[in-house]
Motif scaffolding. Structure first.
Motif, PDB file in Angstrom:
ATOM      1  N   ALA A 100      98.740  62.801  -5.500  1.00  0.00           N
ATOM      2  CA  ALA A 100      98.933  64.103  -5.136  1.00  0.00           C
ATOM      3  C   ALA A 100      98.271  64.264  -6.288  1.00  0.00           C
ATOM      4  O   ALA A 100      97.988  65.562  -6.012  1.00  0.00           O
ATOM      5  N   LEU A 101      98.238  64.292  -7.472  1.00  0.00           N
ATOM      6  CA  LEU A 101      97.275  64.956  -8.229  1.00  0.00           C
ATOM      7  C   LEU A 101      96.292  65.382  -7.670  1.00  0.00           C
ATOM      8  O   LEU A 101      94.851  63.924  -7.823  1.00  0.00           O
ATOM      9  N   PHE A 102      95.872  66.260  -7.983  1.00  0.00           N
ATOM     10  CA  PHE A 102      94.114  67.260  -7.530  1.00  0.00           C
ATOM     11  C   PHE A 102      93.460  66.887  -8.912  1.00  0.00           C
ATOM     12  O   PHE A 102      94.170  67.730  -9.920  1.00  0.00           O
ATOM     13  N   LYS A 103      92.062  66.669  -8.915  1.00  0.00           N
ATOM     14  CA  LYS A 103      91.683  66.678 -10.300  1.00  0.00           C
ATOM     15  C   LYS A 103      90.589  67.419 -10.206  1.00  0.00           C
ATOM     16  O   LYS A 103      89.381  67.437 -11.042  1.00  0.00           O
ATOM     17  N   GLY A 104      90.287  66.881  -9.348  1.00  0.00           N
ATOM     18  CA  GLY A 104      88.565  67.874  -8.984  1.00  0.00           C
ATOM     19  C   GLY A 104      88.361  67.408  -7.469  1.00  0.00           C
ATOM     20  O   GLY A 104      87.745  66.278  -7.416  1.00  0.00           O
ATOM     21  N   MET A 105      87.259  68.618  -7.637  1.00  0.00           N
ATOM     22  CA  MET A 105      86.307  68.510  -6.141  1.00  0.00           C
ATOM     23  C   MET A 105      85.307  67.706  -6.919  1.00  0.00           C
ATOM     24  O   MET A 105      84.455  68.644  -8.106  1.00  0.00           O
ATOM     25  N   GLU A 106      83.619  66.302  -5.940  1.00  0.00           N
ATOM     26  CA  GLU A 106      82.815  66.426  -6.556  1.00  0.00           C
ATOM     27  C   GLU A 106      81.923  67.470  -5.676  1.00  0.00           C
ATOM     28  O   GLU A 106      80.438  67.430  -6.282  1.00  0.00           O
ATOM     29  N   VAL A 107      82.305  66.607  -4.345  1.00  0.00           N
ATOM     30  CA  VAL A 107      81.122  67.921  -3.682  1.00  0.00           C
ATOM     31  C   VAL A 107      81.325  68.260  -1.981  1.00  0.00           C
ATOM     32  O   VAL A 107      83.259  68.067  -2.451  1.00  0.00           O
ATOM     33  N   ILE A 108      81.798  69.401  -2.158  1.00  0.00           N
ATOM     34  CA  ILE A 108      81.650  69.979  -0.757  1.00  0.00           C
ATOM     35  C   ILE A 108      80.909  70.652  -0.010  1.00  0.00           C
ATOM     36  O   ILE A 108      80.118  71.224  -0.997  1.00  0.00           O
ATOM     37  N   LYS A 109      80.591  70.897   1.493  1.00  0.00           N
ATOM     38  CA  LYS A 109      79.692  71.831   1.891  1.00  0.00           C
ATOM     39  C   LYS A 109      80.334  72.515   2.812  1.00  0.00           C
ATOM     40  O   LYS A 109      81.444  71.405   4.196  1.00  0.00           O
ATOM     41  N   PHE A 110      80.391  73.052   3.457  1.00  0.00           N
ATOM     42  CA  PHE A 110      81.179  73.887   4.671  1.00  0.00           C
ATOM     43  C   PHE A 110      79.973  74.192   5.038  1.00  0.00           C
ATOM     44  O   PHE A 110      78.906  74.897   5.284  1.00  0.00           O
ATOM     45  N   GLN A 111      80.058  74.039   6.442  1.00  0.00           N
ATOM     46  CA  GLN A 111      79.038  74.332   7.243  1.00  0.00           C
ATOM     47  C   GLN A 111      79.061  74.905   8.620  1.00  0.00           C
ATOM     48  O   GLN A 111      78.052  76.330   8.590  1.00  0.00           O
ATOM     49  N   GLU A 112      80.140  74.866   9.095  1.00  0.00           N
ATOM     50  CA  GLU A 112      81.019  75.594  10.691  1.00  0.00           C
ATOM     51  C   GLU A 112      81.638  75.910  10.411  1.00  0.00           C
ATOM     52  O   GLU A 112      82.663  75.718   9.722  1.00  0.00           O
ATOM     53  N   PRO A 113      82.492  77.268  10.196  1.00  0.00           N
ATOM     54  CA  PRO A 113      83.579  77.823  10.536  1.00  0.00           C
ATOM     55  C   PRO A 113      84.515  76.921  11.325  1.00  0.00           C
ATOM     56  O   PRO A 113      84.497  76.968  12.589  1.00  0.00           O
ATOM     57  N   ILE A 114      85.521  76.868  10.970  1.00  0.00           N
ATOM     58  CA  ILE A 114      86.875  76.498  12.096  1.00  0.00           C
ATOM     59  C   ILE A 114      87.557  77.736  12.818  1.00  0.00           C
ATOM     60  O   ILE A 114      88.687  78.664  11.109  1.00  0.00           O
ATOM     61  N   LEU A 115      87.476  78.087  13.212  1.00  0.00           N
ATOM     62  CA  LEU A 115      88.003  79.192  14.228  1.00  0.00           C
ATOM     63  C   LEU A 115      89.554  78.670  15.230  1.00  0.00           C
ATOM     64  O   LEU A 115      90.489  77.555  15.182  1.00  0.00           O
ATOM     65  N   PRO A 116      90.149  80.322  14.630  1.00  0.00           N
ATOM     66  CA  PRO A 116      91.326  79.529  15.701  1.00  0.00           C
ATOM     67  C   PRO A 116      91.627  78.947  16.820  1.00  0.00           C
ATOM     68  O   PRO A 116      90.892  79.129  17.946  1.00  0.00           O
ATOM     69  N   ASP A 117      92.478  78.086  17.092  1.00  0.00           N
ATOM     70  CA  ASP A 117      92.912  77.147  18.854  1.00  0.00           C
ATOM     71  C   ASP A 117      91.922  76.288  18.462  1.00  0.00           C
ATOM     72  O   ASP A 117      91.508  75.738  19.950  1.00  0.00           O
ATOM     73  N   ALA A 118      91.072  75.864  17.372  1.00  0.00           N
ATOM     74  CA  ALA A 118      90.083  75.313  17.423  1.00  0.00           C
ATOM     75  C   ALA A 118      90.820  73.443  17.068  1.00  0.00           C
ATOM     76  O   ALA A 118      91.555  73.347  17.180  1.00  0.00           O
ATOM     77  N   GLU A 119      89.994  72.465  17.918  1.00  0.00           N
ATOM     78  CA  GLU A 119      90.370  70.927  17.801  1.00  0.00           C
ATOM     79  C   GLU A 119      89.302  70.811  17.893  1.00  0.00           C
ATOM     80  O   GLU A 119      88.004  70.813  17.651  1.00  0.00           O
ATOM     81  N   VAL A 120      90.163  70.031  16.218  1.00  0.00           N
ATOM     82  CA  VAL A 120      89.019  68.885  15.175  1.00  0.00           C
ATOM     83  C   VAL A 120      89.516  68.005  14.805  1.00  0.00           C
ATOM     84  O   VAL A 120      90.638  67.670  14.848  1.00  0.00           O
ATOM     85  N   THR A 121      88.696  67.417  14.227  1.00  0.00           N
ATOM     86  CA  THR A 121      89.048  65.676  13.736  1.00  0.00           C
ATOM     87  C   THR A 121      89.051  65.452  12.115  1.00  0.00           C
ATOM     88  O   THR A 121      87.884  66.624  11.959  1.00  0.00           O
ATOM     89  N   LEU A 122      89.762  65.252  11.376  1.00  0.00           N
ATOM     90  CA  LEU A 122      89.959  65.365  10.170  1.00  0.00           C
ATOM     91  C   LEU A 122      89.407  63.459   9.469  1.00  0.00           C
ATOM     92  O   LEU A 122      90.189  63.109  10.155  1.00  0.00           O
ATOM     93  N   SER A 123      88.456  63.525   9.091  1.00  0.00           N
ATOM     94  CA  SER A 123      88.104  61.600   8.392  1.00  0.00           C
ATOM     95  C   SER A 123      88.526  61.364   7.779  1.00  0.00           C
ATOM     96  O   SER A 123      87.843  62.665   6.584  1.00  0.00           O
ATOM     97  N   LEU A 124      89.414  60.756   6.908  1.00  0.00           N
ATOM     98  CA  LEU A 124      89.676  60.577   5.377  1.00  0.00           C
ATOM     99  C   LEU A 124      89.557  59.505   5.513  1.00  0.00           C
ATOM    100  O   LEU A 124      89.801  58.505   5.680  1.00  0.00           O
ATOM    101  N   SER A 125      89.198  59.099   3.629  1.00  0.00           N
ATOM    102  CA  SER A 125      88.804  57.714   3.839  1.00  0.00           C
ATOM    103  C   SER A 125      89.148  57.734   2.003  1.00  0.00           C
ATOM    104  O   SER A 125      88.294  58.857   1.556  1.00  0.00           O
TER     105      SER A 125
END
Length: 119
Positions: free
Chosen positions: A62-87
């Motif tokens: 659970a301990l966050f040690k930092g971000m290496e890469v991050i990109k925000f490409q398209e906004p997530i709007l209210p009531d959107a249905e999104v898929t969160l993929s985790l690896s």
């Protein structure tokens, strides 16, 4: 109680990967003030949710040690249905995440990144 997490519609977990289908409800507290005339889900919320669901479903540290890469490409709007993929890569202690959705048969990537986790 103020709502901080989306509605979980579907969950698929295998080994070190998880795919969550989420309804980003318009009444989530994080939309307030971000922004008044064009509400969108803040990036910090997206990072928080990725970490929360990784700890919950992939048993990552659970301990966050930092971000290496991050990109925000398209906004997530209210009531959107999104898929969160985790690896999760336990050897490198790195969590990769991607938020995406479908529009007119095309996959839209909203954001993606990698974070370092640890004990």
């Amino acid at each position: 109680m103020d709502k901080r997490k989306p509605t979980l519609i579907k969950l698929d977990v295998s080994d070190n990967e998880a795919n969550l289908t989420l309804k980003v409800d318009a009444d989530i507290l994080d939309f307030r003030g971000h922004f008044t005339h064009f509400p969108l889900l803040p990036g910090v919320s997206q990072i928080d949710w990725a970490l929360f669901y990784a700890v919950e479903h992939l048993n990552t540290p659970a301990l966050f040690k930092g971000m290496e890469v991050i990109k925000f490409q398209e906004p997530i709007l209210p009531d959107a249905e999104v898929t969160l993929s985790l690896s999760w890569d336990p050897a490198k202690e790195k969590l990769a995440f991607t938020y995406s959705s479908q529009k007119n048969g095309n996959r839209i990537v909203h954001s993606s990144g990698k974070m370092k986790l640890g004990e």
